[in-house]
Design an enzyme around this catalytic site. Structure first.
Site, PDB file in Angstrom:
ATOM      1  N   SER A   8       0.640  -1.080  -0.069  1.00  0.00           N
ATOM      2  CA  SER A   8      -0.009   0.070  -0.161  1.00  0.00           C
ATOM      3  C   SER A   8       0.800   1.348   0.113  1.00  0.00           C
ATOM      4  O   SER A   8       1.690   1.279   0.794  1.00  0.00           O
ATOM      5  CB  SER A   8      -0.810  -0.055   1.165  1.00  0.00           C
ATOM      6  OG  SER A   8      -1.652   1.332   1.592  1.00  0.00           O
ATOM      7  N   MET A  66     -12.261   4.252  -0.447  1.00  0.00           N
ATOM      8  CA  MET A  66     -12.813   4.445   0.662  1.00  0.00           C
ATOM      9  C   MET A  66     -13.395   6.041   0.578  1.00  0.00           C
ATOM     10  O   MET A  66     -13.024   6.818   1.304  1.00  0.00           O
ATOM     11  CB  MET A  66     -11.897   4.250   1.896  1.00  0.00           C
ATOM     12  CG  MET A  66     -11.169   2.809   2.067  1.00  0.00           C
ATOM     13  SD  MET A  66     -10.089   2.892   3.414  1.00  0.00           S
ATOM     14  CE  MET A  66      -8.646   3.021   2.127  1.00  0.00           C
ATOM     15  N   ASP A 173      -6.784  -6.522   4.035  1.00  0.00           N
ATOM     16  CA  ASP A 173      -5.896  -5.229   4.604  1.00  0.00           C
ATOM     17  C   ASP A 173      -6.084  -4.725   5.619  1.00  0.00           C
ATOM     18  O   ASP A 173      -7.072  -4.478   6.216  1.00  0.00           O
ATOM     19  CB  ASP A 173      -6.837  -4.374   3.173  1.00  0.00           C
ATOM     20  CG  ASP A 173      -6.115  -2.999   3.466  1.00  0.00           C
ATOM     21  OD1 ASP A 173      -5.295  -2.714   3.908  1.00  0.00           O
ATOM     22  OD2 ASP A 173      -6.642  -2.069   2.492  1.00  0.00           O
TER      23      ASP A 173
END
Length: 221
Positions: A8, A66, A173
């Site tokens: 990430s 998100m 995640d």
């Protein structure tokens, strides 16, 4: 079962993102967290930044949205040519419709659930998705601790995917490290997002290889 490691860039150096994605060329994909300071209490970047990353990255982009109103915004990210777009079911009124639009635009369609969201209603439509993301932290910030209570949700998802006989990647995640990846792999995950475990290491290639080897070792046994 193939193992995929996706660092990430939430923990990368935002001032040097082209160089930062170049440092993880041995990974399977770049995990790009798009946050809008509405769905989650954090703000990262939007479509223009993703478009530039897509142009310079040596490996595919896995975009994790998100953001609110996924029905409206998700397909636009797919149209940028990224490998996959994952949106949250909590932010979509028609998850199946959103997934179909993402696929029609040429990307893999992923669906994500927060730790407190019941997974069961979405397991009936697994064939509509290419990836199922079980969050193992509350979404919004990197560096959080792995929530071991989510392992049962991962195992339930794996059982449903196997029973349906569909090719759906099962992603986790949040808090993934050498210490937690084995437990996530044992529960059935095959795609792992790691932030500080990769970007916080002195040797990024070695960190990626170590995570991959740990998960593969579990799957072999």
């Amino acid at each position: 079962m193939s193992v995929r490691i996706e660092p990430s860039i939430l923990t990368a150096d935002f001032a040097n993102l082209e160089a930062e994605v170049g440092r993880i060329a041995t990974a399977d994909a770049v995990h790009v967290d798009v946050m809008d300071n509405n769905f989650v209490p954090n703000l990262t970047f939007g479509p223009r930044m993703v478009e530039r990353l897509q142009a310079v990255s040596p490996i595919p982009l896995d975009v994790h949205l998100m953001i609110s109103d996924a029905d409206r915004w998700a397909v636009g990210y797919a149209e940028l040519g990224v490998m996959s777009v994952t949106f949250h079911v909590e932010a979509a009124t028609d998850p199946v419709g959103v997934a179909r639009a993402i696929r029609a635009a040429g990307s893999r369609a992923g669906v994500a659930v927060k730790p407190g969201t019941d997974l069961a209603p979405y397991l009936e439509n697994l064939a509509e998705f290419d990836q199922l993301l079980v969050m193992t932290v509350e979404p919004g910030f990197g560096g959080q601790g792995f929530m071991t209570g989510m392992l049962k949700k991962v195992a339930d998802a794996r059982a449903a995917i196997d029973a349906a006989g569909v090719d759906v990647w099962l992603q986790v995640d949040g808090g993934i490290s050498l210490e937690t990846i084995e437990r996530a792999a044992a529960a059935g995950a095959d795609t792992f997002v790691a932030g500080s475990a990769v970007y916080g290491a002195d040797d990024l290639d070695a960190a990626i290889a170590g995570l991959r080897a740990a998960a593969e070792r579990v799957h072999r046994h």
